[in-house]
Motif scaffolding. Structure first.
Motif, PDB file in Angstrom:
ATOM      1  N   ASN A  95       0.875  -1.055  -0.012  1.00  5.69           N
ATOM      2  CA  ASN A  95      -0.023   0.020   0.040  1.00  5.69           C
ATOM      3  C   ASN A  95       0.691   1.259   0.145  1.00  5.69           C
ATOM      4  O   ASN A  95       1.715   1.527   0.986  1.00  5.69           O
ATOM      5  CB  ASN A  95      -1.016  -0.063   1.339  1.00  5.69           C
ATOM      6  N   VAL A  96       0.970   1.991  -1.027  1.00  2.00           N
ATOM      7  CA  VAL A  96       1.734   3.100  -1.053  1.00  2.00           C
ATOM      8  C   VAL A  96       0.878   4.534  -0.882  1.00  2.00           C
ATOM      9  O   VAL A  96      -0.253   4.699  -1.399  1.00  2.00           O
ATOM     10  CB  VAL A  96       2.345   3.217  -2.654  1.00  2.00           C
ATOM     11  N   ALA A  97       1.474   5.452  -0.314  1.00  2.00           N
ATOM     12  CA  ALA A  97       0.837   6.795   0.115  1.00  2.00           C
ATOM     13  C   ALA A  97       1.928   7.729  -0.038  1.00  2.00           C
ATOM     14  O   ALA A  97       2.932   7.543   0.142  1.00  2.00           O
ATOM     15  CB  ALA A  97      -0.067   6.575   1.121  1.00  2.00           C
ATOM     16  N   PRO A  98       1.614   9.021  -0.219  1.00  2.00           N
ATOM     17  CA  PRO A  98       2.451  10.146  -0.115  1.00  2.00           C
ATOM     18  C   PRO A  98       2.741  10.343   1.362  1.00  2.00           C
ATOM     19  O   PRO A  98       1.866  10.065   1.998  1.00  2.00           O
ATOM     20  CB  PRO A  98       1.889  11.385  -0.829  1.00  2.00           C
ATOM     21  N   ALA A  99       4.321  10.653   1.598  1.00  2.00           N
ATOM     22  CA  ALA A  99       4.378  11.042   2.929  1.00  2.00           C
ATOM     23  C   ALA A  99       3.694  12.278   3.243  1.00  2.00           C
ATOM     24  O   ALA A  99       3.366  12.482   4.567  1.00  2.00           O
ATOM     25  CB  ALA A  99       5.831  11.279   3.030  1.00  2.00           C
ATOM     26  N   SER A 100       3.421  13.315   2.602  1.00  2.00           N
ATOM     27  CA  SER A 100       2.773  14.559   2.922  1.00  2.00           C
ATOM     28  C   SER A 100       2.067  15.098   1.642  1.00  2.00           C
ATOM     29  O   SER A 100       2.404  14.520   0.456  1.00  2.00           O
ATOM     30  CB  SER A 100       3.711  15.612   3.302  1.00  2.00           C
ATOM     31  N   VAL A 101       1.054  16.160   1.897  1.00  2.00           N
ATOM     32  CA  VAL A 101       0.350  16.475   0.437  1.00  2.00           C
ATOM     33  C   VAL A 101       0.470  17.825   0.996  1.00  2.00           C
ATOM     34  O   VAL A 101      -0.167  18.122   2.064  1.00  2.00           O
ATOM     35  CB  VAL A 101      -1.050  15.809   0.439  1.00  2.00           C
ATOM     36  N   GLU A 102       0.431  18.949  -0.024  1.00  2.00           N
ATOM     37  CA  GLU A 102       0.261  20.291   0.246  1.00  2.00           C
ATOM     38  C   GLU A 102      -0.691  20.814  -0.801  1.00  2.00           C
ATOM     39  O   GLU A 102      -0.238  20.710  -2.242  1.00  2.00           O
ATOM     40  CB  GLU A 102       1.421  20.903   0.047  1.00  2.00           C
TER      41      GLU A 102
END
Length: 362
Positions: free
Chosen positions: A224-231
């Motif tokens: 399961n991949v996800a960004p470490a942060s989103v802006e």
């Protein structure tokens, strides 16, 4: 890669027919034919001596070629070395655009011998900060050629409200929860796209089941991949705000108790102390919109609305008492966006999914 084959180039020589014209013209055809056949056989024998027998490709050669093809972006050639390459939409990211050879390298390839008539080759992949050791399994196909029998690893994208998946340099629309195959290598998932900026750590990925000694017989779950942060940029936040207010306005225009994807629905209604049912002549009038911010919830992998103050809506209509009398009602309710989630499509256009809140006066 592991065997050197030398090809010898022979310098050209003057034609024998030009040097021995008289012999060629004076010799009978039958005799000339015997000489020519004998000369051809001798030439073939000399050629067989000059060019050595090509060695049969070894399993480690096939593995080395496999990783060379991946790093060179020749994905079709790499997949042809696999026993069962994936097909269909699972292979969306089996694309040269998703391979970044600058992020990883092969530092070791060595044959570890046979096990149950299957050749095993050790491979070490090195990324910027870590190393993984793989055991690549091969067997021979019906033509006697080595084929890699390991399955590719699978990834799924976290439901972060981003309707696209980004794998190294390739961006494509994705479906949350659907798994995709990826080749061995190093990957940066998500990354910036337009006005949505994300950070992602590089992740080394090998094969699926049977890819390491520790997981020789273990089936890997999808990664399961996800960004470490989103802006989100201010322009994107304003776009979300406009979408929320527009959707609430549309909901208020429907003269029905409940509408799909609206933040409110008609609940328990009373007239004084009597319950009313079978509401008719409904009218929703928005008094003011809720005040909120667009927030990134990293812990729960979502983009949500953070409410500061609820809005207000007035509802009026008629209902019937249990005795059959028709009575009118009018009251106000809060319009809340708590629990709402924002989803962006591949063009970064937002849509908002509200949680229903009952609007009641009793």
């Amino acid at each position: 890669m592991f065997s050197n084959v030398t090809y010898y180039d022979h310098p050209s020589r003057p034609s024998a027919a030009r040097e021995y014209t008289d012999w060629y013209q004076q010799t009978p055809l039958r005799k000339r034919t015997r000489w020519l056949i004998a000369g051809g056989v001798a030439a073939l024998a000399a050629l067989a001596i000059a060019i050595p027998n090509l060695p049969e490709p070894q399993a480690e050669d096939v593995v080395a070629d496999y990783f060379d093809y991946i790093r060179d972006g020749d994905i079709d050639a790499a997949l042809r070395l696999m026993e069962e390459p994936p097909v269909g939409e699972d292979g969306l990211f089996l694309d040269a655009r998703a391979v970044n050879a600058d992020l990883w390298d092969v530092t070791e390839i060595g044959n570890t011998g046979q096990m149950n008539e299957t050749e095993r080759v050790d491979v070490q992949l090195k990324g910027a900060h870590d190393v993984i050791d793989l055991v690549v399994n091969l067997s021979k196909d019906d033509d006697g050629d080595w084929r890699i029998t390991d399955q590719l690893s699978t990834i799924t994208f976290a439901t972060f409200g981003l309707g696209y998946g980004k794998v190294n340099g390739m961006t494509a629309p994705t479906v949350a929860g659907h798994s995709y195959r990826v080749l061995p290598g190093a990957y940066e998932f998500y990354g910036s796209a337009g006005e949505v900026s994300t950070t992602a750590s590089t992740q080394l990925i090998g094969f699926g089941s049977g890819s390491t000694y520790e997981t020789w017989l273990e089936e890997h779950d999808p990664i399961n991949v996800a960004p470490a942060s989103v802006e989100l940029s201010s322009q994107v936040e304003q776009k979300v705000r406009q979408e929320v207010e527009s959707q609430i306005d549309v909901c208020a225009s429907h003269a029905v108790p409940e509408t799909m994807n609206c933040p409110y629905l008609l609940g328990h209604v009373q007239d004084g102390k009597e319950d009313l049912h079978a509401a008719t002549d409904l009218k929703w009038t928005l008094v003011d919109h809720p005040a909120f911010d667009v927030a990134v919830d990293v812990q729960n992998s979502r983009i949500a609305l953070e409410e500061h103050e609820p809005g207000t809506i007035e509802v009026s209509g008629s209902g019937t008492t249990y005795q059959g009398d028709v009575e009118t009602f009018r009251f106000e309710c809060d319009v809340t966006v708590d629990g709402a989630q924002v989803v962006f499509d591949n063009d970064l256009e937002p849509s908002v999914h509200f949680a229903h809140v009952s609007c009641s006066n009793g």
